[in-house]
Design a protein around this motif. Sequence first.
Motif, PDB file in Angstrom:
ATOM      1  N   THR A  86       0.914  -1.404  -0.160  1.00 31.32           N
ATOM      2  CA  THR A  86      -0.145   0.052  -0.149  1.00 31.32           C
ATOM      3  C   THR A  86       0.965   1.216  -0.027  1.00 31.32           C
ATOM      4  O   THR A  86       0.683   2.265  -0.870  1.00 31.32           O
ATOM      5  CB  THR A  86      -0.754   0.180   1.251  1.00 31.32           C
ATOM      6  N   ALA A  87       1.784   1.199   0.897  1.00 31.24           N
ATOM      7  CA  ALA A  87       2.588   2.462   0.936  1.00 31.24           C
ATOM      8  C   ALA A  87       3.431   2.767  -0.540  1.00 31.24           C
ATOM      9  O   ALA A  87       3.436   3.736  -1.000  1.00 31.24           O
ATOM     10  CB  ALA A  87       4.002   2.293   1.961  1.00 31.24           C
ATOM     11  N   PHE A 106       0.949   4.113  -2.948  1.00 32.40           N
ATOM     12  CA  PHE A 106       0.637   5.318  -2.537  1.00 32.40           C
ATOM     13  C   PHE A 106       1.852   6.328  -3.204  1.00 32.40           C
ATOM     14  O   PHE A 106       1.579   7.393  -3.859  1.00 32.40           O
ATOM     15  CB  PHE A 106       0.519   5.736  -1.117  1.00 32.40           C
ATOM     16  N   ILE A 107       3.083   5.674  -2.887  1.00 31.13           N
ATOM     17  CA  ILE A 107       4.075   6.583  -3.542  1.00 31.13           C
ATOM     18  C   ILE A 107       3.977   6.729  -4.993  1.00 31.13           C
ATOM     19  O   ILE A 107       4.382   7.658  -5.642  1.00 31.13           O
ATOM     20  CB  ILE A 107       5.531   6.227  -2.702  1.00 31.13           C
ATOM     21  N   GLY A 116       0.461   8.389  -6.012  1.00 31.23           N
ATOM     22  CA  GLY A 116       0.014   9.537  -5.327  1.00 31.23           C
ATOM     23  C   GLY A 116       1.123  10.974  -5.836  1.00 31.23           C
ATOM     24  O   GLY A 116       0.634  11.926  -5.550  1.00 31.23           O
ATOM     25  N   VAL A 117       2.088  10.679  -6.326  1.00 31.72           N
ATOM     26  CA  VAL A 117       2.825  11.750  -6.911  1.00 31.72           C
ATOM     27  C   VAL A 117       2.640  11.903  -8.245  1.00 31.72           C
ATOM     28  O   VAL A 117       2.836  11.373  -9.191  1.00 31.72           O
ATOM     29  CB  VAL A 117       4.238  11.248  -6.807  1.00 31.72           C
ATOM     30  N   LYS A 122      15.186   8.714  -2.181  1.00 27.62           N
ATOM     31  CA  LYS A 122      13.840   9.303  -2.387  1.00 27.62           C
ATOM     32  C   LYS A 122      13.000   8.527  -1.646  1.00 27.62           C
ATOM     33  O   LYS A 122      13.087   7.414  -1.262  1.00 27.62           O
ATOM     34  CB  LYS A 122      13.521   9.318  -3.775  1.00 27.62           C
ATOM     35  N   ALA A 123      11.701   8.682  -1.835  1.00 27.52           N
ATOM     36  CA  ALA A 123      10.721   7.830  -1.243  1.00 27.52           C
ATOM     37  C   ALA A 123      10.423   6.428  -1.681  1.00 27.52           C
ATOM     38  O   ALA A 123      10.478   5.373  -1.036  1.00 27.52           O
ATOM     39  CB  ALA A 123       9.060   8.383  -1.018  1.00 27.52           C
ATOM     40  N   GLY A 176      13.391   4.247  -0.483  1.00 26.56           N
ATOM     41  CA  GLY A 176      13.050   3.561   0.805  1.00 26.56           C
ATOM     42  C   GLY A 176      11.923   2.543   0.570  1.00 26.56           C
ATOM     43  O   GLY A 176      12.059   1.490   1.304  1.00 26.56           O
ATOM     44  N   ALA A 177      10.884   2.902  -0.258  1.00 34.45           N
ATOM     45  CA  ALA A 177       9.657   1.566  -0.395  1.00 34.45           C
ATOM     46  C   ALA A 177      10.421   0.288  -1.025  1.00 34.45           C
ATOM     47  O   ALA A 177      10.046  -0.659  -0.524  1.00 34.45           O
ATOM     48  CB  ALA A 177       8.687   2.042  -1.240  1.00 34.45           C
TER      49      ALA A 177
END
Lengths: 875, 206
Positions: free
Chosen positions: B46-47, B50-51, B54-55, B138-139, B142-143
């Motif tokens: 999910t994370a 979203f990343i 969502g961007v 960046k995000a 991380g993911a």
Amino acid sequence: MLFAFLLVFLLRALFGFEPLYDGGVYGGVAGLIGAIGFLWGIGCFDFWLGWAKGADISEEDHSFHGVSNWKQYFRFNTDHKVIGIQYLGMTLFFMLWGGLMALLIRTELAAPGQQIADGETYNGFLSMHATLMIFVFAVPVFGGIANYVLPIMLGAKDMAFPRLNALSFWFLPVAGFMFLASMFTGMFGAAWTAYPPLASQGTMGQTLFELGVQFAGASSIATAINFLATIVTMRAPGMTIWRMPILAWATGVTSVLAVFATPFIAGSQFLTMFDRIMGTNFFVPDQGGDVIMYQHIFWFYSHPAVYIMLLPGFGIISEVIATFARKPLFGYRAMAFSMVAIAVLGFGVWAHHMFVSGMAAWLRVPMMITTIIIAVPTGVKMWSWLATLWQGRIHIKTPMLWALGFLFTFLMGGLSGVFLGIVPADIQMSDTYFVTAHLHYVLYGGSVYTIFAGLYYWFPKMTGKMYSERLGHWHFWLTFIGTQLTFFPMHWQGLQGMPRRVSDYDPRFETVNSIETIGSYMLGVATIVFFYNIIVSWKSGPKAPWNPWRGKTLEWMVSSPPPLFNFDAVPQVVGGPYQYGIPDARHAVVFAPEEFGGELKEDTRYPVLVVANETLTSQTLIDEIRARNADGLWSFQLVVPVGDGDRSVAERRLATTLAILAESGVSATGRVADGDVVSVATEAAKEIQPNELVIATLPLAESQWMRTDSVDKVRKATGVALSHVVVPANDARALAGTSALPLVMVVATEAIGAEALATVVRTRADAEPARFTVVAPLDLPDPRWGAEANERRRAAGEAMTATINALVNTGVAVEGEVMDDAPSVALPLAIDAYKPSRIIVAGINGETAGLREAAEAAAGDTPVEAVNLGAAAGA
Amino acid sequence: MATTAGHAPADQQASPPQQKQHMNASLIAMLLFIGSEVMLFASLFTAYFFIRYGVANETWPPLKQDGEPFTLPVLLTGVNTLILISSSFTLWWGEKRLAAGDNKGLIRGLWVTILMGATFLLIQLNEYAHLGFTPQDKAFSGAFYTLTGFHGAHVLVGLIVLSLCLRRAYKNDFSHSYNTPLTAGSYYWHFVDIVWVLLFFLVYVI
């Protein structure tokens, strides 16, 4: 700890991180390693490590089972009953801390401006309050109750995985003390929801919070898996899923929620922790991160978590209401299905917490619809509870009080929940005290009330002692009033726009806020009463019987507290769990070894000891006995202590009462015993080992026994659960069992007032239990309002009073009437009114024949006999 | 301890009933545990999504701090994926051998599986070393590291579980009738593999 610091230091030095020291990282690793070290040290991993090393270990090693003194509750133990108590003790300890935080919050809010804490500290208070209450009290406390009760209810010896059970308990203090430890490192202040970016800042307390939540979550998942495995595989033979107590359904459904939802909070806390200590950018928008994502993941757990905190409570309430209303649970299957429905729907409503967060707008309406739909299964449960109460025989014991209080407050919380579920209303009320009011009505008035209901309900089973009913009532009423005082005004406050989670407010809210603070102090006092009650009762309360509430489920068919492995042999379930008031219905058969008397059945009659003398024939006492008899299998042993009084009086009373009881189908025996009440009751209790002791006395002012404090002396001497029945004086003397006994009419005119008449009636009463009415028809001279007539009337009345008093004082059930007509006119009226089964004419010499003639003429089929009291009375 | 089977004589019917095992509690627990693990990965996915979605206004793959797009070694990881998937089949083969009463076959199957799993881990670690970006980038990075890192940790746990099973296999502990720990371990291993297949397609390929 030192090891952890060194480890991190070496690793960081090795990989050349700058700076070398970062409090968050060190603290986090130290907390983690400290926790694992603690779990290792206490022995949680011994078995598995032994197994992995190939050491000599036995699957059947029960040395970690049971306790012999209270200190062992602080050690590693695999007995589900011990773990249950450990859970309850630990969670109640955290509840105290959480409650203290709540009182600090209310103290700060008692007046506008700053009282005891600045904004930062206030945030810490409210975060700590919510975190402790939710993660280490409300969620796991049900695990504690179910841990103790559920395996017994299912007829199992223990949980499916006792060692895993112990491990999941010991995760809990780790989590809780991590939260508490943050008080020394700077309290976390991002509330229990820990939204980034606030949670990405802040002190090391925030890291400890994130770690603690992981441990609480792991505990929750492990327990849930354990419960499910237990429910699926360890039910007693004959216990189909539709014969399971509702608590088993509730725990099962809750466990499914916990297994599938909890990983989401683990995920969300991992991500924030990585942001904090590893420098990732999950929640940094200009690096491609997304803060709304946190809220989605968080609420995908935390909304189901609301049901994790409520569904087991629903189960407890169902048990309590069915037991104390003495009726089968209404809509058993609907109850079970509605819980499943709540659980399924509960996964589809998470975003209703985020209507104003800036999430995708199209998600609002679907979430609103699912949210409102959840009210349907909840309503099904509410109506089923009400229907169970409907025309039930309701016993207001402490657990039932909590259950009824729950119905009220939870309804209030449910209604404000519907308001909040509607998008436009929620946009208005979000983040105001309306939300605070709603959640406290649901979680305090809902969840916590069910917890107290459950604690009081199973307290006798868990400890083997009875709690104090009076203190229980005090606890309830203080809490109930405190709840309304504290949380009801918050609705208004919220609608007026007072924001939550702020340490100061507009002065116009001052009055309401100070009322709420007073209410919260009442809750604090109530909690003190509660702890006093359970601690003192556990230490020196009266001994609890096996089945004080006459419940039907399996845990009530074993001793209090249950033996080490719950059952001597596997029980056989033969019927549903809530068949109250259905003749011959049985839930289960419990087998016992021969030395305990072989098979113990549900229809074994357990003895109840009744001690009374002057009040023995009273309607109050007889009703008490009948009520007990109506919903339980008891045999009553009546004992009448006679000090220096007349033994025959006591015998007469006993005979009367036994006859009345026999007539209403009560199994009762009785005897008259010499000696004072304390020694007689103690002897009898020793002899028959009663489940309950009932003592009936006159009110305090008139009672000889109360004057010598006998009731308390008996309570102390016997240690048996004791009920004190207070009988009003006029009831003690009244004609008992108005319709139960044959009525004998005594007709006398000249003889009233004479000792001989009383003797005749006594003899008759001794021969066969009966109640009497003495009728005196007066052949008055004309005019009837004349002085002579009046004089005769007065004299007859006095004589009648003397006779009745003499008879009542010697234990005869009797009343009398003086009639204003000649026997030939008066007797037909009297016989028509009283419908006696026998008529005795008591005359003196000459008048006997005339009276007899009149009586026979009026009697019809009723037998008439005549006694000539003769010279004895004439004198 | 030996117990005698068979029907009780009629005159002994009063004896207490016996607790029957409806299902194997350990396997149920393992399946539930895997269910909760699935949800853990679901939260991480999910994370990730979203990343990813969502961007706004950004091309995929996103750009690193230094302006270059993130690149992942799809081919090498594809081979690695095949290795991991095959290890599921070798484990299944080992269990089949045990069902046929061949303990040696089980030991061989376990050895191959463990070695393949370890190979997978080593290749993954090698990949980490040569990717050219860190979790702090960046995000997205991380993911990526969180997903693959969590999966790697699960592979490691799976390897430990299978090694313990191997030890017991050497002691001849498993048989056709008793193999619960082995079955539970293999459930876990299959789960780890399936998650990887998902991860590979969702993160590397598309």
